[in-house]
Design an enzyme around this catalytic site. Structure first.
Site, mmCIF file in Angstrom:
data_model
loop_
_atom_site.group_PDB
_atom_site.id
_atom_site.type_symbol
_atom_site.label_atom_id
_atom_site.label_comp_id
_atom_site.label_asym_id
_atom_site.label_seq_id
_atom_site.Cartn_x
_atom_site.Cartn_y
_atom_site.Cartn_z
ATOM 1 C CG ASP A 1 -1.775 1.208 1.358
ATOM 2 O OD1 ASP A 1 -2.377 1.568 0.328
ATOM 3 O OD2 ASP A 1 -1.862 1.817 2.438
ATOM 4 C CB CYS B 1 -2.798 1.051 -2.610
ATOM 5 S SG CYS B 1 -2.966 2.784 -2.972
ATOM 6 C CD GLU C 1 -3.019 8.853 6.628
ATOM 7 O OE1 GLU C 1 -2.426 9.949 6.543
ATOM 8 O OE2 GLU C 1 -2.813 7.903 5.860
ATOM 9 C CB CYS D 1 -10.133 4.709 -0.179
ATOM 10 S SG CYS D 1 -8.728 5.456 0.654
ATOM 11 C CG HIS E 1 -7.086 5.636 4.827
ATOM 12 N ND1 HIS E 1 -6.233 5.072 3.904
ATOM 13 C CD2 HIS E 1 -6.314 6.402 5.642
ATOM 14 C CE1 HIS E 1 -4.998 5.505 4.138
ATOM 15 N NE2 HIS E 1 -5.025 6.312 5.188
#
Ligand code: DGL
Length: 274
Positions: free
Chosen positions: A11, A74, A155, A187, A189
């Site tokens: 990633d 990713c 993040e 994605c 995240h």
């Protein structure tokens, strides 16, 4: 390929640990070599050519670590570099991206829907999801939206408060996503904010099913290993978590994405190039 070889997962950074976590959940005996290209993140704003160059070099490194599978966790790298990585790796390992397993999941479950996608600018503008969904079924309506604020927000640990609720509401309230029946989390995240996304839709009385690309690729990998009898039969797995640039803050964020903090080891794969 031998069953006791590890699974390489890469990633742009730490976020891909959501995919590593999903893989460990369905394949607990597999050894994982995770690589986060923290020296180059974010990939979501990079050019296709840059992501392709990074991805091929990372695949080369994972091959030297004797990985039987290279999984591109990713979404931005999957959009930009999957074909090139396959070409580079050849028969030395099986390559997975996160897009094709998601398309297979849609083939089996969502043929008549209006499907939405949220992801980075790279993932949305590359149009790979769109092209593959249209090839699958012309009558599926596809809507996509780049949601670049979500990665830095998550993040920073801002994903369950008023600020994050407002950001999520602003994006999901975009007219382009009106009438979707399912939403691809395109994605690494976004699995972290899955329940907040579901809450947003339930508070607006709309039913939207979430398609989580981390889960779809983990299940596809499990089926592949079972079918080809490549599941690790030795009952001790050894995981390694590598990064191209180390900071303590990267190490601390591993807990958010992997469920527990893991030790990161720096591997200087770009040093000879700089
Ligand atoms: N890993 C990226 C992705 O899934 C998100 C973070 C980045 O932009 O590097 O698209």
């Amino acid at each position: 390929m031998k069953s006791n070889q590890p699974i390489g997962i890469f990633d742009s950074g730490i976020g891909g640990l959501t995919v590593a976590k999903a893989v460990k959940e369905v394949l607990p005996d597999e050894s994982i070599i995770y690589f986060g290209d923290t020296a180059h993140l974010p990939y979501g704003d990079k050019s296709t050519a840059a992501i392709q160059a990074y991805s091929v070099r990372i695949a080369e490194m994972l091959l030297t670590q004797k990985c039987k599978v290279i999984l591109i966790a990713c979404n931005s790298a999957s959009s930009a570099a999957y074909d090139l990585v396959i070409e580079y790796v050849g028969k030395k390992a099986k390559v997975f991206d996160v897009i094709n397993p998601t398309i297979d999941f849609i083939r089996e479950n969502h043929q008549d829907d209006t499907i939405g996608l949220i992801g980075t600018k790279q993932t949305v503008s590359a149009g790979v999801y769109k092209k593959k969904i249209q090839e699958l079924n012309q009558s599926i309506k596809f809507r996509s939206l780049a949601t670049p604020l979500l990665v830095p927000m998550i993040e920073e640990g801002i994903y369950d408060d008023e600020i994050s609720r407002n950001v999520i509401a602003k994006y999901l309230g975009d007219p382009i996503l009106n009438d979707i029946k399912s939403l691809i989390l395109g994605c690494t995240h976004y699995p972290i904010i899955k329940s907040q996304i579901l809450n947003h839709y339930s508070s607006h009385k709309s039913e939207v099913e979430i398609i989580d690309s981390a889960n779809t690729v983990a299940n596809a990998l499990k089926s592949f290993l079972e079918f080809h009898q490549l599941k690790n039969r030795e009952k001790k797995s050894m995981d390694k978590f590598l990064v191209s640039d180390f900071t303590e803050s990267f190490e601390m964020t591993t807990k958010t994405f992997f469920g527990k903090e893991v030790h990161l080891e720096r591997i200087p794969i770009w040093d000879e190039l700089s």
